[in-house]
Write an enzyme that holds these catalytic residues in place. Sequence first.
Site: not given
Ligand code: MIC
Ligand code: SF4
Length: 643
Positions: A64-65, A119, A379, A535, A537
């Site tokens: 999905d990313h 995530d 965010r 996140s 990550r």
């Molecule tokens: C995000 O919202 O920052 C992400 C991308 O979903 C991350 C995961 C990632 O960095 O792959 C998260 O929330 O953990």
């Molecule tokens: Fe995707 Fe992270 Fe955004 Fe949710 S917050 S939509 S998991 S990138």
Amino acid sequence: MGMTLTEKILSAHLVEGEMVKGSEIGIRIDQTLTQDATGTMAYLEFEAMGVPRVKTERSVAYIDHNTLQNGFENADDHRFIGSVCKKHGIYFSRPGNGICHQVHLERFGVPGKTLIGSDSHTPTGGGIGMIAIGAGGMDVAVAMGGGTYYITCPKVVKVELTGKLSPWVAAKDVILEVLRRLSVKGGVGKVIEYCGEGVKTLSVPERATITNMGAELGATTSIFPSDENTLTFLKAQGREDVWVPLAADDDAEYDEVVEINLSELEPLAACPHSPDNVKSCAEIGPMKIDQVCIGSCTNSSLMDMLKVAHILKGKTVHPDVSLSIAPGSKQVLNMLAENGALAAMIDAGARILESACGPCIGMGQSPNSGGISLRTFNRNFEGRSGTKDGQIYLVSPEVAAASAIAGVLTDPRSLGEMPEFKLPEKFMINDNMVVAPVPEEEMDSVEVLRGPNIKPFPVSEPLAETIDAKCSLKVGDNITTDHIMPAGAKILPLRSNIPKISQFCFAVCDESFHDRALEMGKSVIIGGSNYGQGSSREHAALAPLYLGVKAVIVKSFARIHMANLINAGIVPLTFENESDYDRIDQSDEIKIENIGKQIAGGSVIKCTNVTKGFDFNVIGDFSKRQKEMLYAGGLLNYTKQNA
Ligand code: MIC
Ligand code: SF4
């Protein structure tokens, strides 16, 4: 004494430790999820553990990313993840099926179960009464292998909801109000439990919006009871068989209580650049806007989309505004297509995006220079949109849609009467985009498909006797993982290539960091409070590991990032006296003698600023298991040693 819902589920899953707040506990994990940006690493780590089949009740991998295939990298990752899943017993949600948290809630979440996901928004599952926690990929890999997951036994905060939301005021406004009161670090070490009469007025998708964005409080997770509304949702998903009623005992004792009268809430917005910088729409006033993005795992349910379609119907998006909409799942998109709501969106001029994270993680739709963008996401960290000076405001779908038409920030209560929006009796169910794994007997016939961008994760070494290294970077408070390891369309394709992605490490703060750290060979990082928020990550630990970072000394850490540092074998330390932060400059030489012995001996650790000639103390408050991981040089080494 009665128990909170959190305590009930955690103690039913307890395999190590005791339910003593602040101490480390180990819990059994029933379900896991991964997404593609963290998934490749997680599955490489799972492979390295040598467990043939996952041991959880249900593990799902979502794509999905990384849904922009601007080169072979993301496509190779997807193929790799798909083949690993088929072999090792994991369900594979293909690209197009939707955002992990939305789909997991719809199709797989089960009240009372534990879920960890690579995530940070995994707590979305709390909307259905799960203990759902965001974790680093390595922790998820271990849980897939049947290993225990460790957390600090949390404090439990009760959010007592009374009243009922007024028309055009949304679940998003509830969580924005909680963020306004508690701040982005107010939830660290805590689970947020929603109780009270007001809970009954919220549907599962609304509850999931609230638990999703509880991640922005820094909370371990958030949870709602499993009640009649949960049953209604599960019935509509054809999954009523998994329903169980769950709630806290009436005499449960909480560590903190927050009271919110839903009837008193009004439309809110989180202003740049922090989710807790919350003001009311009325306070901000009719600010001119450039862009509106609707979607993300926070606000992309069918109910959200139906409200948006209703507001857009028969109107045209303001000429100065670009509106994009990403429905959260194939189920949502398909239902919108069937009932005509999609036509209303298209007709109004919305740019329909695929069911994926998209703009939320900077995969397209970056705003114009200095552009003001209203987003229904969770965010709004600086630079996350892909435009460094983009001004991102986080709002409800109702505010977003009304503003897209008006061209200025608009309080949706000006729209007049709100019709009743109801959950459908039956959602459209077709799991044809979820690929089941092959039976165990056939696993040897499945070849795991790798691509040239997929590089092994960096190896870490056992803890040195002494850390004697220069400070390669000094940063301030609230540094996010988006600062440490940025994402976006250019960088996300490198998630399975640590040497390459590390070139962008801390680039948002200081573009010369990568070269300087490499040149120093080994180094330490100095930071402020709430370091590593955001996140999950693990790349925000793996890239520094690759660049030779041995220790990170800060005022305080965010939970998942601290765990990721330990998993990577980097020592996370906090200042005993925060004022020592001011006495250290970038390039100062920091010496920590006999660090292993000091960690073993107690939590206070003596350091020396060799350059400036003074000693200072830091705190390394580790559990026995964390100490052993640090000695071994991280979780993988530790797991191998104990195998
Ligand atoms: C995000 O919202 O920052 C992400 C991308 O979903 C991350 C995961 C990632 O960095 O792959 C998260 O929330 O953990
Ligand atoms: Fe995707 Fe992270 Fe955004 Fe949710 S917050 S939509 S998991 S990138």
